[in-house]
Design a protein around this motif. Structure first.
Motif, PDB file in Angstrom:
ATOM      1  N   SER A 173       0.861  -1.179   0.000  1.00 12.52           N
ATOM      2  CA  SER A 173       0.000   0.000   0.000  1.00 12.52           C
ATOM      3  C   SER A 173       0.899   1.231   0.000  1.00 12.52           C
ATOM      4  CB  SER A 173      -0.871   0.007   1.250  1.00 12.52           C
ATOM      5  OG  SER A 173      -0.044   0.230   2.364  1.00 12.52           O
ATOM      6  N   PRO A 174       0.379   2.394  -0.435  1.00  8.38           N
ATOM      7  CA  PRO A 174       1.194   3.605  -0.347  1.00  8.38           C
ATOM      8  C   PRO A 174       1.686   3.834   1.083  1.00  8.38           C
ATOM      9  CG  PRO A 174      -0.741   4.005  -1.669  1.00  8.38           C
ATOM     10  CD  PRO A 174      -0.915   2.644  -1.075  1.00  8.38           C
ATOM     11  N   HIS A 198       0.032   5.027  -6.531  1.00  9.40           N
ATOM     12  CA  HIS A 198       0.849   5.821  -5.609  1.00  9.40           C
ATOM     13  C   HIS A 198       2.079   5.055  -5.129  1.00  9.40           C
ATOM     14  CE1 HIS A 198      -2.573   8.565  -5.741  1.00  9.40           C
ATOM     15  NE2 HIS A 198      -1.608   9.456  -5.619  1.00  9.40           N
ATOM     16  N   PHE A 308       0.388  11.520   3.282  1.00  5.09           N
ATOM     17  CA  PHE A 308       1.207  10.450   3.846  1.00  5.09           C
ATOM     18  C   PHE A 308       1.430  10.619   5.347  1.00  5.09           C
ATOM     19  CE2 PHE A 308       1.593  10.165  -0.595  1.00  5.09           C
ATOM     20  CZ  PHE A 308       1.539   8.803  -0.811  1.00  5.09           C
ATOM     21  N   LEU A 311      -1.379   8.625   6.842  1.00  6.11           N
ATOM     22  CA  LEU A 311      -1.588   7.214   6.503  1.00  6.11           C
ATOM     23  C   LEU A 311      -1.042   6.241   7.545  1.00  6.11           C
ATOM     24  CD1 LEU A 311      -0.913   7.089   2.647  1.00  6.11           C
ATOM     25  CD2 LEU A 311      -3.076   7.242   3.843  1.00  6.11           C
ATOM     26  N   LYS A 349      -5.381   5.447  -1.398  1.00  7.21           N
ATOM     27  CA  LYS A 349      -4.671   5.820  -0.172  1.00  7.21           C
ATOM     28  C   LYS A 349      -5.638   5.895   1.012  1.00  7.21           C
ATOM     29  CE  LYS A 349      -3.254   9.391  -2.399  1.00  7.21           C
ATOM     30  NZ  LYS A 349      -2.710  10.664  -2.868  1.00  7.21           N
TER      31      LYS A 349
END
Ligand code: PEP
Ligand code: MG
Length: 587
Positions: A173-174, A198, A308, A311, A349
């Motif tokens: 995953s990103p 991504h 990010f 995340l 995301k």
């Protein structure tokens, strides 16, 4: 010694991030055998357990058949391995033996599979026959898949890695990719993903070679196998022969030298041969990447993807956390501009901790500005942090995924509210900043003349614009062949918005991956784009190309491009007109 180390295999995927690395594979997200527990079953429960085992075998068989069917003709050699796995699944020594173990010992299926596999492996090893030893790896793939289908996958913690490895996973995953430690990772290979997913984008920013969308990678590569990843060509070589190793070691050196020479001229500005200057900036995902923009000669940061920071957190970051990060980037770049894009989560995301309904079409769902407008408190926390950071340099704010006029009005209203709260608190902030929107949805392009009333600049997000205008999921390898920025429809959409934006006196920028691919540079120049933003490593390459092209000729070239019917017609024109310049580039 990894047991499948006997024959060189060449596997083909998508060239997601250029460069070459050579190292040992580290398989992520595989079944953790330690979690396979033994438990006893009553005689009555046995038939259901056997049924469960048969269902898991069928699922594994279906997965293998799907891989065989999807392997293109040119790579049919790869299917032999999957076919041998299918045979193994049927083998009495495995299939019948597992059922027998369940029945006689009255144990659960996964335990039976694990034990039968262990006994078979021991037997193969004892035979001291290289061919049979090589079958151990195949047996591991097959039995692991069956167990995975019985118990589910246990995530492996990346912190367990001891040396610099090449990650091999079904998918990253990103969020996982952004956590990758460069000290431990040389490159990566995944079954899933596409060029503008991504995960690819982060690989390019990190500067590590990656091949994505290599269906079956986790079946064809074993833990600790020696592999070569050529992220430029999109190939992975498993168990390379001596001469292949030598050849790729030389190519790796040539590539590294090429990169080093490029950065030599990176500080020189990008002016066309007829003296038109373009600003060439960097995209970042994390504050730590700011140095890379500076060292590659970026004229600023044209896209700071802020999601990010959200995340990998169990909770949402606080205003102060965000402010500190933004301030560090803004100060480091000052007086050069930093365009901070507000939260663009969901799509590919998703915030792990976010509880929300499962979305069938996440790219068409509650993504980016839609999510923010539905969650004004989360949005305003970010807006306040951005306004505070704007005191320390040249900040612009960019709203993603605007699809209609109302959204920009609402976003601006929340920005005003954020400023009022800061004012009320007596906190220092700067509201005198440019406000822009991403042009990445066709409806926004069509409405660009009206949206222009509300913004200071536009930024093309071609990764999404291609996806939304051609209806192609940007992360789906099965439709990756259709994902093409040279489609005349995409170029016509961009031409419309660029003309409208310029007529309204707005600066036009482009921060999708198209900016980084010098193949597009003549078209981008022809469109009259003022600013480009890309992964930092591409800045010197694109600057070089701009310096070799005339703006006036690009305009004329674009006029001809706009008359074409197909992407291949346009490709042919590019080859004919700019071939020696664009195609001779090494990477
Ligand atoms: C784009 O869509 O082109 C873009 C730059 O944004 P992202 O890749 O983050 O969606
Ligand atoms: Mg986008």
């Amino acid at each position: 010694m990894p047991s499948s180390m006997f024959k060189e295999k060449i596997l083909y995927g998508i060239n997601a991030s250029p460069g070459i690395c050579i190292g040992n594979a580290y398989l992520l997200n595989q079944v953790n055998m330690d979690i396979v527990e033994k438990y006893y079953l009553s005689t009555k429960a046995l038939p259901a357990e056997i049924k469960r085992f048969k269902a898991a075998v069928k699922k594994t068989r279906d997965e293998l058949n799907r891989l065989i069917k999807k392997t293109p003709d040119a790579m049919q050699r790869q299917t032999g391995i999957f076919e041998s796995h299918l045979m193994m699944l049927k083998d009495k020594m495995l299939y019948d033996k597992v059922i027998e173990t369940c029945e006689q010992e009255q144990v659960n299926a996964e335990w039976a599979v694990k034990n039968v596999a262990a006994n078979l492996k021991m037997m193969f090893h004892q035979m001291e026959n290289p061919y049979l030893s090589a079958r151990v790896a195949d047996l591991t793939h097959v039995t692991d898949s069956v167990i995975k289908n019985l118990v589910g996958v246990q995530k492996v913690d990346m912190s367990g890695m001891k040396k610099r490895v090449i990650l091999v996973a079904d998918d990253l995953s990103p969020a996982q990719t952004s956590q990758i430690s460069l000290k431990k990772t040389q490159g990566f290979v995944t079954n899933k993903g596409g060029k503008t997913s991504h995960t690819s984008i982060i690989a390019r920013t990190l500067g590590i070679p990656a091949v994505l969308g290599l269906d079956g990678a986790t079946d064809l590569i074993s833990d600790d196998d020696l592999i070569i990843v050529d992220g430029t060509e999109g190939i992975v070589i498993v168990n390379p022969e001596e001469k292949t190793l030598l050849d790729f070691a030389q190519r790796q050196e040539a590539y590294d030298n090429y990169e080093a020479t490029l950065t030599l001229n990176s500080d020189i500005c990008a002016k066309t041969t007829d003296n038109v200057r373009l600003m060439v900036m960097g995209n970042i995902e994390l504050p730590e990447e700011t140095d890379s923009v500076i060292s590659h000669g970026g004229d600023g940061i044209g896209l700071y993807r802020t999601e990010f920071q959200y995340l990998n957190c169990p909770t949402f970051p606080s205003e102060d956390d965000l402010f500190e990060k933004y301030k560090s980037v803004v100060e480091a770049m000052a007086p050069k501009p930093v365009t901070i894009r507000t939260l663009d989560i969901n799509g590919d995301k998703a915030i792990g901790s976010m509880s929300g309904p499962h979305e069938t079409n996440p790219f068409l769902g509650l993504r980016a500005i839609r999510y923010c407008l539905k969650n004004p408190d989360i949005f305003k926390t970010q807006l306040k942090a951005i306004l505070r950071s704007a005191v320390f340099g040249n900040v612009k704010i960019l709203f993603p995924m605007i699809s209609c006029y109302d959204e920009i009005i609402m976003a601006r209203e929340l920005l005003n509210q954020a400023a009022s709260v800061l004012d009320g608190e007596g906190t220092t902030f700067n509201m005198d900043i440019d406000i822009g929107i991403m042009l990445e949805i066709p409806s926004a392009i069509i409405m660009a003349d009206k949206l222009a009333e509300q913004v200071d600049f536009f930024s093309f997000g071609t990764n999404d614009l291609i996806q939304y205008s051609l209806a192609i999921d940007r992360g789906n390898r099965d439709v990756a062949y259709l994902y093409d920025g040279l489609q005349p429809a995409v170029i016509r959409l961009m031409k419309h918005a660029a003309d409208v934006g310029h007529k309204k006196g707005k600066k036009m920028s482009l921060c999708g991956e198209m900016a980084a691919d010098s193949l597009y540079t003549p078209i981008i120049l022809g469109l009259g784009i003022d600013e480009l933003s890309m992964n930092p490593r591409s800045i010197p390459i694109v600057k070089n190309i701009i310096r070799a092209i005339s703006m006036e000729e690009s305009r004329q070239f674009l006029e001809e491009v706009l008359k074409q019917r197909t992407a291949s017609d346009i490709m042919e024109m590019l080859q004919k007109t700019y071939g020696s310049l664009l195609m001779n580039k090494m990477y």
